[in-house]
Scaffold this motif. Structure first.
Motif, PDB file in Angstrom:
ATOM      1  N   VAL A 248      -5.504   1.650   4.541  1.00 51.77           N
ATOM      2  CA  VAL A 248      -6.171   2.571   3.607  1.00 51.77           C
ATOM      3  C   VAL A 248      -6.507   3.912   4.262  1.00 51.77           C
ATOM      4  N   GLY A 249      -5.914   4.172   5.426  1.00 49.59           N
ATOM      5  CA  GLY A 249      -6.092   5.483   6.066  1.00 49.59           C
ATOM      6  C   GLY A 249      -5.628   6.565   5.098  1.00 49.59           C
ATOM      7  N   GLY A 250      -6.443   7.577   4.886  1.00 53.02           N
ATOM      8  CA  GLY A 250      -6.082   8.643   3.947  1.00 53.02           C
ATOM      9  C   GLY A 250      -6.792   8.516   2.617  1.00 53.02           C
ATOM     10  N   ILE A 251      -7.447   7.386   2.382  1.00 49.77           N
ATOM     11  CA  ILE A 251      -8.142   7.201   1.087  1.00 49.77           C
ATOM     12  C   ILE A 251      -9.238   8.253   0.917  1.00 49.77           C
ATOM     13  N   GLU A 252      -9.751   8.713   2.074  1.00 55.25           N
ATOM     14  CA  GLU A 252     -10.835   9.703   2.050  1.00 55.25           C
ATOM     15  C   GLU A 252     -10.367  11.067   1.533  1.00 55.25           C
TER      16      GLU A 252
ATOM     17  N   GLU B 133      -1.990   8.863   3.159  1.00 55.50           N
ATOM     18  CA  GLU B 133      -2.055  10.179   3.808  1.00 55.50           C
ATOM     19  C   GLU B 133      -0.913  11.083   3.360  1.00 55.50           C
ATOM     20  N   SER B 134       0.292  10.511   3.295  1.00 53.92           N
ATOM     21  CA  SER B 134       1.450  11.320   2.886  1.00 53.92           C
ATOM     22  C   SER B 134       1.345  11.719   1.421  1.00 53.92           C
ATOM     23  N   VAL B 135       0.824  10.799   0.591  1.00 52.94           N
ATOM     24  CA  VAL B 135       0.644  11.144  -0.829  1.00 52.94           C
ATOM     25  C   VAL B 135      -0.377  12.280  -0.934  1.00 52.94           C
ATOM     26  N   ALA B 136      -1.458  12.180  -0.153  1.00 50.05           N
ATOM     27  CA  ALA B 136      -2.501  13.220  -0.181  1.00 50.05           C
ATOM     28  C   ALA B 136      -1.925  14.566   0.238  1.00 50.05           C
ATOM     29  N   ASP B 137      -1.041  14.510   1.200  1.00 52.31           N
ATOM     30  CA  ASP B 137      -0.404  15.724   1.689  1.00 52.31           C
ATOM     31  C   ASP B 137       0.389  16.409   0.567  1.00 52.31           C
ATOM     32  N   VAL B 138       1.207  15.618  -0.142  1.00 50.53           N
ATOM     33  CA  VAL B 138       1.983  16.172  -1.256  1.00 50.53           C
ATOM     34  C   VAL B 138       1.031  16.708  -2.331  1.00 50.53           C
ATOM     35  N   CYS B 139       0.001  15.914  -2.644  1.00 48.72           N
ATOM     36  CA  CYS B 139      -0.931  16.330  -3.706  1.00 48.72           C
ATOM     37  C   CYS B 139      -1.622  17.638  -3.351  1.00 48.72           C
TER      38      CYS B 139
ATOM     39  N   PHE C 226       0.840  -1.204   0.000  1.00 48.81           N
ATOM     40  CA  PHE C 226       0.000   0.000   0.000  1.00 48.81           C
ATOM     41  C   PHE C 226       0.871   1.248   0.000  1.00 48.81           C
ATOM     42  N   ASP C 227       0.620   2.140  -0.950  1.00 52.46           N
ATOM     43  CA  ASP C 227       1.298   3.433  -0.904  1.00 52.46           C
ATOM     44  C   ASP C 227       0.769   4.185   0.311  1.00 52.46           C
ATOM     45  N   PRO C 228       1.618   5.033   0.921  1.00 56.13           N
ATOM     46  CA  PRO C 228       1.193   5.767   2.129  1.00 56.13           C
ATOM     47  C   PRO C 228       0.213   6.874   1.741  1.00 56.13           C
TER      48      PRO C 228
END
Ligand SMILES: *Cc1c(COP(=O)(O)O)cnc(C)c1O
Length: 478
Positions: free
Chosen positions: A281-285, A247-253, A243-245
């Motif tokens: 899957v935390g952060g998928i939201e 939450e961290s990906v969302a942060d960068v995006c 699983f890609d991280p």
């Protein structure tokens, strides 16, 4: 004056009914006894038997053919020892929905009828499961491949203003992916005319995408005049179940203002599972869009995928296009705006919702969550059995429902590859279990992905014992 009945309706409804009931019983027997029906290779003459003939078969003949020449030759994914690729197992409840859906023959491209409302109920339910805002939208699709195409089209619409009218031009688009990215992302990028060269492969830390590398590459690309369109994070890579991280990906995006899409074909459904798996899957939201499949880890019969978007307006702005013959109205059958055809590329489409709805109504989301959790426990147990064997070796850490391993780590890489391939084939032909193979670190390895509601711990044990005994027999001949 009317002539006879249509030749395409049964002559004798009494006979049709009798045969249909018998066929239903045959199908139900098959589902009830699923553990007795592993995959078997289709006989050579099967294509010949399937050849379309003059079509003057009686209903009894047709039902016999369906029972004897069709039903036995399936993929085998209804069997509890089926762990190949990522195949769903198909819950019996869905059959009930399918019977009704086939009877209704609804065209679910749009208009004002029940199947559309049912599809919306499923999208609403999924939006809550993934904690998407109520302003979000969604549509049922053939699968994650199609959902990925829709996601990247929507992302492109946001970045390339007027793309619907003017096309991509020669703009240098960039799509960022992790090392475990699925091939469907590449296909989508090619189909959208962005070109495979627009894919940027971000490096990996431990199990997931390296978000520092991601950020740096987006910055560098912007500096050089390229246009970052989307980051595709994978929730459950197909090879190893990493699983890609998110939450961290969302942060960068969010910092960089780039669309975040999550390919959660099977892994997204860990949202229904117990801890620790649901934490993956935390952060998928936080994503702009999610692609996932009901036909994989939700055990719904093929085909049914889901495309969810955070913003309904943006969603329709990408796809909505109604010529005069599709005009809507405020009343009558042409009412019911918006229609599913405003959310994707299909116009005429079948009722994918009914089977999902029936299964969810009958069992509730918690039963699905418990089964998904159980599959993770079974994969962990499989890993334990592999670790407990003196020759087998896991070639990737088990984090969710996937185990990748070699049957004998003491051999050369070449010999391991040959052995693992041979074991996979023999297991399949013997009906013992279906394991697929993949390539990791220079060798072909065995791979089990458990997305099967019929699997029990004993099936996992039998599969690993099968691997061991076939291996021991083969290496004796070395
Ligand atoms: C299966 C899969 C896909 C493609 O989904 P389909 O439903 O087969 O179109 C995409 N990504 C991942 C991670 C998958 O496992």
């Amino acid at each position: 004056m009317d002539l006879a009945n249509s030749p395409l309706e049964p002559d004798d409804w009494h006979e049709f009914r009798r045969c249909a009931h018998a066929l239903l019983d045959t199908c139900l027997n098959r589902l009830e006894m699923a553990e007795h029906y592993p995959w078997k290779p289709p006989p050579l003459e099967l294509s010949e038997r399937y050849r379309i003939g003059s079509g003057l078969n009686s209903i009894t003949d047709c039902v016999d053919l369906l029972s004897n020449d069709v039903l036995p030759y399936h993929t085998g994914n209804t069997h509890p020892n089926f762990f190949g690729w990522v195949h769903g197992s198909g819950v019996p409840a869905a059959l009930l929905g399918e019977i009704v859906a086939a009877t209704m023959n609804s065209n679910c491209g749009g208009r004002n009828h029940g199947a559309i409302l049912m599809e919306r109920a499923i999208v609403d339910w999924a939006r809550e499961i993934f904690s998407f805002p109520s302003s979000g939208s969604g549509v049922l699709v053939t699968g994650t491949s199609q959902a990925t195409l829709l996601a990247l089209a929507a992302a492109r619409s946001r970045s390339l203003i007027d793309v619907r009218k003017k096309g991509n031009g020669c703009k240098k688009a960039k799509i960022y992916v992790g090392t475990g990215v699925h091939n469907s992302v590449l296909k989508a990028v090619e189909l959208l005319g962005l070109g495979a060269d627009s894919i940027v492969r971000v490096s990996q830390t431990h199990l997931g995408m390296n978000v520092e590398d991601l950020q740096r590459r987006i910055e560098d690309d912007r500096k050089s005049g390229a246009i970052p369109i989307a980051v595709v994070a994978t929730a459950g890579t197909v090879d190893c179940g990493f699983f890609d991280p998110l939450e961290s990906v969302a942060d960068v995006c969010s910092r960089m203002g780039v669309w975040m899409h999550v390919d959660g074909a099977f892994g997204a459904w860990l949202a229904l599972a117990d801890s620790p798996w649901c934490d993956l899957v935390g952060g998928i939201e936080l994503a702009d869009s999610i692609a996932c499949d009901f036909h994989k880890w939700m055990y719904i019969p093929y085909d049914c995928g889901l495309f969810l978007m955070r913003d309904d307006v943006e969603h329709r702005a990408t796809f909505s296009s109604r010529p005069s013959y599709l005009e809507s109205s405020v009343a009558g059958l042409a009412a019911g705006d918006p229609w599913p055809c405003d959310y994707g590329i299909e116009l005429s489409r079948g009722n994918r919702a009914c089977k999902v709805w029936t299964a969810l109504q009958m069992h509730g989301a918690s039963a699905f969550g418990a089964t998904i959790t159980e599959n993770c426990k079974q994969a962990a147990y499989m890993s334990e059995l592999i670790r407990g064997d003196d020759k087998m070796q896991l070639v990737a850490q088990n984090v969710s429902n996937i185990c990748v391993f070699t049957a004998d780590a003491s051999l050369s890489e070449d010999d391991q590859s040959k052995l693992n391939k041979k074991i996979s084939e023999e297991m399949q032909f013997s009906g013992l279990a279906v394991l697929s193979t993949t390539h990791i670190a220079g060798r072909t390895v065995l791979r089990a992905a458990i997305t099967n509601h019929r699997t029990k711990m004993s099936n996992v044990k039998a599969a690993i014992e099968g691997v061991r005994s076939i291996r021991d027999r083969i290496i004796q001949t070395y």
